[in-house]
Write a protein that holds these residues in place. Structure first.
Motif, mmCIF file in Angstrom:
data_model
loop_
_atom_site.group_PDB
_atom_site.id
_atom_site.type_symbol
_atom_site.label_atom_id
_atom_site.label_comp_id
_atom_site.label_asym_id
_atom_site.label_seq_id
_atom_site.Cartn_x
_atom_site.Cartn_y
_atom_site.Cartn_z
ATOM 1 N N PRO A 52 0.778 -1.245 0.000
ATOM 2 C CA PRO A 52 0.000 0.000 0.000
ATOM 3 C C PRO A 52 0.806 1.290 0.000
ATOM 4 N N LEU A 53 2.091 1.224 0.334
ATOM 5 C CA LEU A 53 2.872 2.437 0.505
ATOM 6 C C LEU A 53 3.719 2.828 -0.702
ATOM 7 N N LEU A 54 3.605 2.092 -1.792
ATOM 8 C CA LEU A 54 4.492 2.336 -2.929
ATOM 9 C C LEU A 54 4.348 3.749 -3.492
ATOM 10 N N ASN A 55 3.126 4.227 -3.659
ATOM 11 C CA ASN A 55 2.942 5.560 -4.246
ATOM 12 C C ASN A 55 3.616 6.641 -3.413
ATOM 13 N N VAL A 56 3.358 6.641 -2.116
ATOM 14 C CA VAL A 56 3.896 7.698 -1.266
ATOM 15 C C VAL A 56 5.394 7.537 -1.056
ATOM 16 N N ALA A 57 5.869 6.298 -0.898
ATOM 17 C CA ALA A 57 7.298 6.081 -0.629
ATOM 18 C C ALA A 57 8.149 6.413 -1.847
ATOM 19 N N VAL A 58 7.714 5.996 -3.023
ATOM 20 C CA VAL A 58 8.484 6.279 -4.238
ATOM 21 C C VAL A 58 8.567 7.779 -4.476
ATOM 22 N N ASN A 59 7.449 8.476 -4.326
ATOM 23 C CA ASN A 59 7.475 9.921 -4.525
ATOM 24 C C ASN A 59 8.372 10.609 -3.503
ATOM 25 N N PHE A 84 16.697 4.713 -5.522
ATOM 26 C CA PHE A 84 16.219 4.329 -4.192
ATOM 27 C C PHE A 84 17.246 3.468 -3.443
ATOM 28 N N PRO A 85 18.385 4.052 -3.095
ATOM 29 C CA PRO A 85 19.454 3.291 -2.445
ATOM 30 C C PRO A 85 18.962 2.572 -1.184
ATOM 31 N N GLU A 86 19.460 1.359 -0.994
ATOM 32 C CA GLU A 86 19.010 0.521 0.113
ATOM 33 C C GLU A 86 19.215 1.210 1.461
ATOM 34 N N LYS A 87 20.357 1.868 1.626
ATOM 35 C CA LYS A 87 20.641 2.536 2.900
ATOM 36 C C LYS A 87 19.625 3.639 3.180
ATOM 37 N N GLU A 88 19.313 4.449 2.152
ATOM 38 C CA GLU A 88 18.336 5.519 2.329
ATOM 39 C C GLU A 88 16.939 4.960 2.565
ATOM 40 N N LEU A 89 16.622 3.830 1.934
ATOM 41 C CA LEU A 89 15.318 3.207 2.157
ATOM 42 C C LEU A 89 15.190 2.743 3.604
ATOM 43 N N GLU A 90 16.244 2.150 4.136
ATOM 44 C CA GLU A 90 16.215 1.723 5.532
ATOM 45 C C GLU A 90 16.021 2.919 6.466
ATOM 46 N N THR A 91 16.684 4.015 6.151
ATOM 47 C CA THR A 91 16.533 5.231 6.960
ATOM 48 C C THR A 91 15.117 5.776 6.861
ATOM 49 N N LYS A 112 7.281 -2.489 6.527
ATOM 50 C CA LYS A 112 8.120 -3.644 6.223
ATOM 51 C C LYS A 112 7.808 -4.237 4.855
ATOM 52 N N THR A 113 6.681 -3.804 4.249
ATOM 53 C CA THR A 113 6.326 -4.290 2.907
ATOM 54 C C THR A 113 7.076 -3.551 1.813
ATOM 55 N N LEU A 114 7.818 -2.495 2.178
ATOM 56 C CA LEU A 114 8.573 -1.728 1.185
ATOM 57 C C LEU A 114 9.884 -2.427 0.845
ATOM 58 N N HIS A 115 10.060 -2.694 -0.447
ATOM 59 C CA HIS A 115 11.296 -3.320 -0.923
ATOM 60 C C HIS A 115 11.788 -2.558 -2.147
ATOM 61 N N ARG A 116 13.081 -2.416 -2.238
ATOM 62 C CA ARG A 116 13.681 -1.620 -3.309
ATOM 63 C C ARG A 116 13.271 -2.129 -4.692
ATOM 64 N N GLU A 117 13.211 -3.444 -4.879
ATOM 65 C CA GLU A 117 12.862 -4.004 -6.191
ATOM 66 C C GLU A 117 11.460 -3.554 -6.612
ATOM 67 N N ASP A 118 10.510 -3.572 -5.672
ATOM 68 C CA ASP A 118 9.147 -3.133 -5.979
ATOM 69 C C ASP A 118 9.113 -1.644 -6.307
ATOM 70 N N MET A 119 9.914 -0.873 -5.605
ATOM 71 C CA MET A 119 9.926 0.572 -5.830
ATOM 72 C C MET A 119 10.497 0.917 -7.199
ATOM 73 N N LEU A 120 11.504 0.198 -7.635
ATOM 74 C CA LEU A 120 12.072 0.432 -8.965
ATOM 75 C C LEU A 120 11.063 0.121 -10.060
ATOM 76 N N ILE A 121 10.330 -0.974 -9.901
ATOM 77 C CA ILE A 121 9.294 -1.334 -10.883
ATOM 78 C C ILE A 121 8.197 -0.268 -10.903
ATOM 79 N N HIS A 122 7.759 0.134 -9.712
ATOM 80 C CA HIS A 122 6.717 1.158 -9.591
ATOM 81 C C HIS A 122 7.182 2.466 -10.238
#
Length: 426
Positions: free
Chosen positions: A60-67, A129-136, A180-190
């Motif tokens: 559910p968070l892909l739109n807001v997290a990617v932006n 969407f670097p992994e380190k920044e995503l974790e932060t 916890k459902t946010l993953h870099r691979e999904d964000m790149l596709i989105h």
């Protein structure tokens, strides 16, 4: 010239609202550009507006997290380098997430666009969407959520949205585990599906000098291509909950947050302008009935108001306030009383005239610069409306009768269908 200060200035009614209209062109890659050319300062605001992708309840968070993370780095630039390049030229870059659209905005002096636009193109075509920044990001959002959940009004707003809009972008209620459902691979596709030119509208406002538009179009036409998968901006149907009352008890609360309301029409409906008049009478300005009763007369709260939310796929009318915990039930009773009065008694011509002047004055006052005109255009364009909407709006505000407002109150404000949320004590 002598001024007679005992004589009030002449009152003049607002006859019409003159709005700037944009020039339009469509790039070969499908991106629409609208230009509002006005102003004396060598400054432009450029907005890249993207329709949000189809809501997936499992992610559910892909739109807001990617932006939000668009400026956290590309394959060429780190987040710090992006910020430094923009700051060096005195520009300002921001990302904003909305329920229907996500926006990237650049404010820049005209003379520096040749340097700032390439940074924006890099962000919109090559964010990683670097992994380190995503974790932060995940950690920070979880911490912010933990703090916000201690605020009664925040909890009430979430519960109200969930009840009205269900499993949609409008009803999203994230908890710590949702992140916890946010993953870099999904964000790149989105990112690749959503941030492509066929799903983008560029709105430029400011002093658009010769060569500026050509620079923008060249930058965002050449080398910016659509992907193999088309953006899916359709959204699930809104299904409101069957339960209409929600109470979250907080035994130590000094104040209780109240949210009341129900689904109604959005801006595309013919009744919307007149319904806004009704809302203003109820709680849409400082002199409203809710303020006069519950703040001024009863002293239950510092502030109370009502509003109408107009989204692309939904609309709602709501009342929101925080009151002393010991007067929560009494406040709800008074809110319902004011709503019932709109359904049984005609609004006086004096009150209606005051509301008319307030609404028309607010509309006129909101058009202070070219950016404001562009904002009004966005309300129309993304709702599929034309400029005659504002003509109808002004006409409705000026001519709607007390009898018609009473009819609207009876048609739309059915207390039996209201959703009520209380967080605190009753």
């Amino acid at each position: 010239m002598t001024i007679d200060r005992k004589q009030a200035p002449e009152f003049r009614a607002i006859d019409n609202i003159n709005l700037l209209r944009p020039a339009h062109q469509k790039l070969d890659n499908g991106c629409n550009i609208f230009c509002f050319n006005s102003g004396d300062q060598e400054l432009v605001r450029i907005e890249w507006i993207f329709g949000n992708q189809h809501f997936n309840p499992e992610k559910p968070l892909l739109n807001v997290a990617v932006n939000t993370m668009l400026t956290e780095g590309t394959s060429k630039l780190t987040a710090a380098q992006i910020a430094d390049k923009v700051d060096f030229y005195g520009a300002f870059l921001q990302v904003d997430y909305g329920y229907d659209n996500s926006v990237v905005t650049l404010y820049s002096l005209n003379k520096h666009l040749q340097h700032t636009l390439p940074v924006l193109k890099d962000v919109l075509t090559d964010s990683i969407f670097p992994e380190k920044e995503l974790e932060t990001y995940i950690r920070n959002q979880q911490q912010k959520l933990q703090v916000s959940m201690q605020k009664n009004d925040f909890v009430a707003r979430r519960a109200f949205s969930k009840a009205l809009y269900g499993d949609t972008l409008y009803g999203l209620n994230a908890d710590a585990d949702t992140y916890k459902t946010l993953h870099r691979e999904d964000m790149l596709i989105h990112f690749k599906q959503m941030y492509q030119p066929s799903n983008c509208t560029i709105i430029i406002a400011g002093k658009i000098e010769p060569g500026i538009l050509e620079l923008i179009t060249n930058t965002f036409d050449k080398g910016w291509t659509n992907g193999d998968v088309k953006s899916d901006t359709s959204q699930p149907d809104v299904k409101s909950a069957s339960e209409h009352f929600y109470f979250t008890e907080k035994p130590d609360a000094l104040q209780s947050a109240i949210r009341m309301g129900l689904p109604v029409i959005n801006r595309t409906h013919k009744d919307f302008p007149a319904l806004q008049v009704l809302n203003t009478v109820l709680g849409g300005y400082f002199g409203s009935r809710l303020m006069a009763n519950i703040r001024e007369d009863k002293g239950y709260t510092y502030g109370i108001g009502s509003g109408i939310s107009s989204f692309k796929h939904a609309g709602a009318m709501f009342v929101a306030t925080e009151v002393g915990a010991d007067v929560c039930k009494a406040a709800i009773t008074e809110i319902e009383k004011e709503i019932e009065l709109l359904k049984t008694e005609l609004i006086s011509e004096e009150e209606l005239s005051l509301v008319r002047n307030y609404m028309l004055g607010s509309l006129l006052g909101s058009l202070e610069n070219v950016f404001s005109h562009a904002d009004k255009f966005k309300n129309l364009y993304f709702a599929g409306l034309d400029y005659d909407y504002y003509d109808r709006y002004v006409d409705a505000v000026k001519t709607v009768t007390a009898g018609h407002l009473k009819e609207l109150a009876n048609e739309y404000l059915n207390l039996d269908k209201f959703y009520k949320v209380v967080v605190g004590k009753m």
